[in-house]
Design an enzyme around this catalytic site. Structure first.
Site, PDB file in Angstrom:
ATOM      1  N   ASP A   1     -17.512 -54.941  10.518  1.00  0.00           N
ATOM      2  CA  ASP A   1     -19.013 -55.425  10.901  1.00  0.00           C
ATOM      3  C   ASP A   1     -19.823 -54.574  10.100  1.00  0.00           C
ATOM      4  OD1 ASP A   1     -20.480 -57.896  13.185  1.00  0.00           O
ATOM      5  OD2 ASP A   1     -21.066 -57.083  11.359  1.00  0.00           O
TER       6      ASP A   1
HETATM    7  C1  GLC Z   1     -24.145 -58.741  11.174  1.00  0.00           C
HETATM    8  C2  GLC Z   1     -23.153 -59.745  11.963  1.00  0.00           C
HETATM    9  C3  GLC Z   1     -22.245 -60.081  11.031  1.00  0.00           C
HETATM   10  C4  GLC Z   1     -22.482 -60.255   9.756  1.00  0.00           C
HETATM   11  C5  GLC Z   1     -22.799 -59.116   9.154  1.00  0.00           C
HETATM   12  C6  GLC Z   1     -23.084 -58.903   7.589  1.00  0.00           C
HETATM   13  O1  GLC Z   1     -24.632 -57.699  12.179  1.00  0.00           O
HETATM   14  O2  GLC Z   1     -22.821 -59.164  13.098  1.00  0.00           O
HETATM   15  O3  GLC Z   1     -21.907 -61.202  11.856  1.00  0.00           O
HETATM   16  O4  GLC Z   1     -21.450 -61.173   9.003  1.00  0.00           O
HETATM   17  O5  GLC Z   1     -23.614 -58.212  10.068  1.00  0.00           O
HETATM   18  O6  GLC Z   1     -24.563 -59.276   7.754  1.00  0.00           O
END
Ligand code: GLC
Length: 732
Positions: A268
């Protein structure tokens, strides 16, 4: 993993920097989705990103869209870099692209996985037309604490429902051929147990029994992989003190060694960097080493892999073979989605300009939206409303609202096509709309001068008030945990004043979680739960309000009596002091309330009524290797056609670990004509009765089980059967 000759040849020719480059994922500044914000910075950033692509330092970009500029990115990667490896273009496309569908939690209320598959497919068509190969969805987190804001992105509190929707969404996004121009690679997230954060507080620690991890939070990922997902996103949270994004037991032990997953693990956003803040890594270099060696293939946005992996490989702390394996997985992923054969797939400006699918997608958006609306209450059959000879006052901050239509995690919605509630009601009323009175009454979170007075006056002159209340959409989604899951006080004050007029009130809720309903909202004559329904909100709600669609959705999350009950979920253990009808002193409850929901999981009303015969079992002595056949007749005893979600629950009476009071094991939504009946059949094998025991072994245990076929987690009368031990004959 064995890869194709061309991939092995590429790996053999790659420098360490180029290998590490394939593991880097960065924000797509070439196609910023806020292009009009700070255009000069965007151009500078775009040139920097293109330079990184040209140097072979970028494996994937995310959250940019546009086929034309996507082609430019790919042209630099394929024609101007040394090895010509295409870039994978990803984005958070969670529940719709230009056409926005209900939030996933809302769609889960439909109890129609096939519907979610269709909306995911339509989303994939639009997303790939806009120059994307990959979505960071579905979120498959099981959320049992409604204070957490990201339950809105998942399928609620139940693992069986969660598995069904996880698989359906993966199938919908990916289609039948991952290399197709309209195939959108899915990424189940967040691996794992993100929905179990302590006290529902965002990013908090997860302290969880291994059995709960395995029986509740991991199965939706297994369902997603079984449906064809070949990537997965690691979670921010720690699990029992080890951050998920550097948790070797999870990312390698379970995912690869136990499950045989051969896809890609993507972090993430800066989750590897956060290992330092967690207190799990000394510094950036240590964080990089721990994340990569745990099995985290791709690093999102931190730049840590580019900064530190080459030196870690040079020093031998990260074996070159491990680096090669990560690169191999990413190149195999690109090959499997067709990019090595057709780098310009899904980068067709003509297809992006084609709006031929919009009418179909809007019709689907309306149908998905109305199928997601849950009718909680309908005293005195105040619903459906009449389109004639009924004075309707549409009151509340969501009457005209257009800003809270899409719900959380909607980055690319076409807002020009959003339909507010008022527009849908007016369209349904036709000429009679001239008599419709619309009064906001208050803002989302604050009173407005004279608002309540105007609303009260309108209520007094009306036969019925439609009271449009709810959460501002910014109250759910990421980093939106709430300490109180009630409505904003200004809205509650409006509800009390309107209810005091004595005019019947139909509450239409807009919400990203289960809410703790109180006062006049809780006591209204009728309550509709409408989540965030997306582009066709107005028509979908009007379809249900006026009976053009008979509501058929059921709660995917329990509505509690109070916030203080959280986490509350229907499939909880009995405890040693369960409350009894005859005794509540010194029992498992609160001082103020019994530990019961206001509205249970699986609950929802219809404009008709359904009655169930007792389930008929093929046997009451189920052999160890046999399958239990269950048949129930469900009748529509009302005077309108309707759809019922027939639910099968079990309870394992005695086991080596205490078992939930009920567990959903199957469900089927059936259409039943007025006065008609249908036979609903289920089959249960002992695998469905299995759980992870005290030793971490997943198995069923012989013994007595209760079984319900009913309308929700609190209804019906049980029948019982016995699962016989292996080798014991089922013959009487
Ligand atoms: C965010 C979220 C995740 C998302 C990623 C990219 O913080 O936790 O669900 O896909 O970053 O935006």
């Amino acid at each position: 993993m064995a890869a194709s000759a061309r991939i092995e040849s590429l790996i053999a020719r790659m420098t360490v920097e180029e290998k590490v480059g394939q593991l880097g994922v960065f924000a797509d500044m070439v196609r910023p989705f806020a292009p009009d914000v700070n255009p000069e910075a965007n151009v500078r950033n775009a040139d920097e990103v293109l330079a990184q692509v040209r140097a072979g330092r970028v494996g994937s970009l995310f959250n940019g869209v546009g086929a034309e500029l996507g082609r430019r990115i790919q042209q630099v990667a394929v024609e101007e870099s040394r090895l010509g490896i295409p870039v994978a273009l990803a984005a958070d496309v969670i529940h719709g692209m230009r056409t926005v569908f209900p939030i996933p939690l809302g769609e889960a209320a439909s109890f129609e996985p096939a519907l979610a598959e269709r909306t995911a497919r339509a989303t994939a068509v639009e997303a790939t037309a806009a120059g994307l190969h990959w979505t960071y969805a579905p979120a498959v987190d099981i959320a049992r604490d409604q204070r957490w804001g990201r339950g809105a992105e998942g399928a609620g509190e139940d693992v069986v429902l969660g598995c069904a929707f996880a698989a359906a969404r993966v199938r919908g996004f990916q289609g039948d051929d991952l290399t197709a121009h309209d195939a959108l690679l899915a990424t189940p997230k967040h691996f794992a147990a993100y929905g179990a954060v302590a006290a529902g507080m965002e990013y908090a620690s997860v302290d969880i029994a291994p059995q709960t991890l395995r029986d509740v939070h991991l199965p939706p990922f297994q369902a997603a992989f079984a449906a064809g997902a070949i990537s997965v996103m690691s979670a921010f949270n720690d699990i029992n003190g080890v951050p998920a994004s550097a948790n070797r037991g999870l990312l390698t032990g379970i995912l690869r060694e136990e499950w045989g997953f051969d896809g890609v693990v993507i972090s993430d956003y800066t989750a590897d960097m956060e290992l330092v803040a967690h207190g799990y890594a000394e510094d950036d270099r240590d964080a990089t080493k721990k994340a990569f060696l745990a099995g985290l293939d791709l690093s999102m946005q931190s730049g840590f892999y580019a900064a530190h992996l080459p030196a870690l490989v040079e020093s031998g702390e990260v074996p070159m073979a491990a680096l090669d394996e990560g690169v191999r997985r990413m190149l195999v992923l690109k090959e499997r989605i067709g990019l090595l054969d057709d780098p310009y797939r899904s980068l067709d400006p003509e297809r992006e300009a084609d709006t031929g699918h919009l009418a179909d997608h809007e019709a689907l958006a309306r149908d998905a939206a109305r199928r997601s609306i849950v009718l909680l209450k309908n005293d005195d059959a105040v619903l459906p409303l009449k389109k004639r000879e009924q004075r309707i006052a549409l009151v509340g901050p969501f009457a005209r609202d257009r800003e809270n239509i899409e719900g959380c995690w909607t980055l690319f919605g076409d807002r020009s096509r959003y339909e507010p509630l008022e527009d849908g009601v007016r369209a349904a009323l036709g000429e009679a709309a001239a008599s419709l009175v619309v009064v906001p009454g208050c803002d989302l979170e604050a009173p407005v001068e004279g608002g309540i007075e105007a609303a009260v006056a309108a209520a007094r002159d009306a036969d019925v008030v439609v009271l449009a209340l709810g959460e501002p959409q910014r109250y759910s989604g990421e980093a939106q945990s709430r300490i109180d899951i009630g409505l904003p006080p200004a809205q509650e004050a409006l509800a009390e004043a309107v209810a005091a007029t004595g005019t019947p009130v139909v509450v239409v809720l807009r919400n990203g979680r289960a809410l703790a309903l109180t006062g006049a909202v809780r006591d209204a004559q009728a309550i509709l739960v409408t989540w965030y329904l997306g582009t066709r909100t107005g028509s979908a709600v009007a379809d249900v309000l006026f009976g053009d669609y008979n509501p058929s959705a059921r709660l995917p999350v329990s509505f509690p009596q109070a916030t203080g009950q959280q986490p509350y979920f229907y499939n909880h253990p009995r405890t040693g002091r369960p409350e009894l009808p005859t005794m509540s002193e010194f029992k498992a409850r609160w001082r103020e309330i019994p530990n019961e929901p206001l509205y249970p999981f699986g609950y929802g009303l219809s404009y008709t009524r359904f009655e169930y015969d007792a389930p008929r079992l093929g046997t009451t002595r189920l052999g160890w290797d046999d399958t239990l056949e269950i048949v129930t007749t469900v009748r529509n005893v009302g005077d309108v056609d309707g759809e019922e979600v027939v639910q099968l629950y079990i309870h394992d009476r005695v086991a080596s670990r205490v078992r939930p009071v009920r567990e959903l094991k199957a469900f089927e939504k059936v259409a039943i004509a007025a006065g008609g009946e249908v036979e609903v059949r289920f089959a249960l094998h002992r695998d469905a009765l299995a759980f992870t025991d005290a030793d971490g072994v997943r198995r069923a245990e012989p013994g007595l089980f209760d079984l319900w076929v009913c309308a929700n987690a609190k209804s019906g009368e049980p029948v019982s059967f016995e699962l016989l031990a292996s080798g014991v004959s089922a013959a009487p």
